[in-house]
Design an enzyme around this catalytic site. Sequence first.
Site, PDB file in Angstrom:
ATOM      1  N   TRP A 130       0.875  -1.185   0.000  1.00  0.00           N
ATOM      2  CA  TRP A 130       0.000   0.000   0.000  1.00  0.00           C
ATOM      3  C   TRP A 130       0.912   1.235   0.000  1.00  0.00           C
ATOM      4  O   TRP A 130       1.832   1.316   0.836  1.00  0.00           O
ATOM      5  CB  TRP A 130      -0.869  -0.058   1.260  1.00  0.00           C
ATOM      6  CG  TRP A 130      -1.861   1.040   1.410  1.00  0.00           C
ATOM      7  CD1 TRP A 130      -2.744   1.502   0.465  1.00  0.00           C
ATOM      8  CD2 TRP A 130      -2.113   1.810   2.588  1.00  0.00           C
ATOM      9  NE1 TRP A 130      -3.520   2.493   0.996  1.00  0.00           N
ATOM     10  CE2 TRP A 130      -3.151   2.701   2.299  1.00  0.00           C
ATOM     11  CE3 TRP A 130      -1.566   1.816   3.873  1.00  0.00           C
ATOM     12  CZ2 TRP A 130      -3.655   3.603   3.226  1.00  0.00           C
ATOM     13  CZ3 TRP A 130      -2.063   2.711   4.791  1.00  0.00           C
ATOM     14  CH2 TRP A 130      -3.097   3.595   4.475  1.00  0.00           C
ATOM     15  N   ASP A 211      -0.446  -5.855   9.135  1.00  0.00           N
ATOM     16  CA  ASP A 211      -1.529  -4.916   8.851  1.00  0.00           C
ATOM     17  C   ASP A 211      -2.726  -5.740   8.399  1.00  0.00           C
ATOM     18  O   ASP A 211      -2.713  -6.341   7.325  1.00  0.00           O
ATOM     19  CB  ASP A 211      -1.071  -3.956   7.732  1.00  0.00           C
ATOM     20  CG  ASP A 211      -2.138  -2.920   7.389  1.00  0.00           C
ATOM     21  OD1 ASP A 211      -3.275  -3.042   7.873  1.00  0.00           O
ATOM     22  OD2 ASP A 211      -1.812  -1.977   6.626  1.00  0.00           O
ATOM     23  N   ALA A 213      -6.099  -4.856   7.736  1.00  0.00           N
ATOM     24  CA  ALA A 213      -7.158  -3.867   7.530  1.00  0.00           C
ATOM     25  C   ALA A 213      -8.415  -4.459   6.901  1.00  0.00           C
ATOM     26  O   ALA A 213      -9.455  -3.808   6.889  1.00  0.00           O
ATOM     27  CB  ALA A 213      -6.630  -2.728   6.659  1.00  0.00           C
ATOM     28  N   LYS A 246     -13.123  -1.008   7.058  1.00  0.00           N
ATOM     29  CA  LYS A 246     -13.778  -1.850   6.047  1.00  0.00           C
ATOM     30  C   LYS A 246     -14.746  -2.834   6.689  1.00  0.00           C
ATOM     31  O   LYS A 246     -15.885  -2.942   6.275  1.00  0.00           O
ATOM     32  CB  LYS A 246     -12.742  -2.615   5.221  1.00  0.00           C
ATOM     33  CG  LYS A 246     -11.394  -1.928   5.084  1.00  0.00           C
ATOM     34  CD  LYS A 246     -11.380  -0.831   4.052  1.00  0.00           C
ATOM     35  CE  LYS A 246     -10.090  -0.033   4.182  1.00  0.00           C
ATOM     36  NZ  LYS A 246      -9.825   0.863   3.084  1.00  0.00           N
TER      37      LYS A 246
HETATM   38  C1  LMR Z   1      -7.089   2.040  -0.333  1.00  0.00           C
HETATM   39  O1  LMR Z   1      -5.995   1.504  -0.485  1.00  0.00           O
HETATM   40  O2  LMR Z   1      -7.793   2.422  -1.295  1.00  0.00           O
HETATM   41  C2  LMR Z   1      -7.649   2.232   1.054  1.00  0.00           C
HETATM   42  O3  LMR Z   1      -6.809   1.642   1.978  1.00  0.00           O
HETATM   43  C3  LMR Z   1      -7.975   3.617   1.382  1.00  0.00           C
HETATM   44  C4  LMR Z   1      -6.782   4.506   1.513  1.00  0.00           C
HETATM   45  O4  LMR Z   1      -6.732   5.261   2.487  1.00  0.00           O
HETATM   46  O5  LMR Z   1      -5.902   4.492   0.662  1.00  0.00           O
END
Ligand code: LMR
Length: 395
Positions: A130, A211, A213, A246
């Site tokens: 991410w 993580d 999420a 989420k």
């Molecule tokens: C995403 O990757 O789209 C989500 O985790 C929201 C974000 O804050 O980026």
Amino acid sequence: MLEKLKRLPDDPILGLAAACRADPNPDKVDLTVGIYMDEQGICPVFEAVQQAQKALAAEEITKAYIPPVGDALFNSGMQQLVLGTNSQALADGRVASVQTPGGCGALRIGAEIIQAAAAGTRVWVSDPTWPVHIPLLGSVGLSFETYRYYDPATHGVNFDAMVEDLKAAGRGEIVLMHGCCHNPCGADLSLSQWEVIANMAEQQGFIPFVDIAYQGLGDGLEQDAAGLRTLVARLPEVLVAASCSKNLGLYRERTGAIIFLCQDKTNADALVSQALVAARRVYSMPPAHGGLLAGRVLADEKLNASWRSELMTMCQRINGLRTDLATRLNKTGKGDFSFIEREKGMFSFLGLSPEQALRLRTEFGVYMLDSSRINVAGVNASNIDYLVESVGRVL
Ligand code: LMR
């Protein structure tokens, strides 16, 4: 002095979501930011959360600060949700947690703790990860190394390469892992692969920072936490960043938790004290509302059951969309998209070039990240034909 500052580029995820919102194209399709959307294209509020909210509104008599550690019901509920109700570590008192502003707050507090223990510690992150992980953890002074993870050729995890790279992760170094529903690629480790990582962590002494999420949106709440629980059962120390964005739909309420698995209770208490000092430095205490809602939903038997069943429906819908999308894309004859069905959670890479992703945006109003990461939960019966046709056109 301030006039020297230049305008920065928009966020690669949130900026695209904003561009999509502003696009007047009536056929536009938003597959950008990771939020669950239903058939009507709405990100719903869970029924259980609505009920908890009504009860809270009726009872709440103050908006005074909550304790910096967060809501007690929330913290115990999150520990059980993530580690399992019959977790040995919980029974041994080796677990502590602090409520944080979202999963991001949890990552940041985790980073502060690592930095306090050993400044500049090396954190291993998956390639890809991410995009916010590195700035979020890096802002406290940690350093980074990547391990190979996703193989675009097979659309799966290159586990041999991951293991090869992690052989260099030393004692006290951190390995950041996605507990489930890998963001951005959707390719997850199997349980036996988690076992291998647990063995390596045991032998080499690196510490996993998981993580998680998206717990509940891959195969189910328990299944999605199984890999993490394997680590927790075997290792002396694990950090976990959990989020209610989420799986409880509390996105804007910024509700998350940093959970520490420590050597013993004394150490767990020490880490909480460190987390509270770090939190005081950054944001003082977490926002109350989301934690109070989640705490109630998790603790109340009826609300908990209603929430679990609604979440399971969402999870199944995402998996159904994965099958549907893969089948339809395969029918275009422009490639093999069966991998979409094998992947988990909200995200998959379609395997398009940034130029193709840009064409989809500008010519068709189909918004995905430049990496061709799509939010599968943004697909529905009214946009799937158009989406598949548009992707077929740019291929
Ligand atoms: C995403 O990757 O789209 C989500 O985790 C929201 C974000 O804050 O980026």
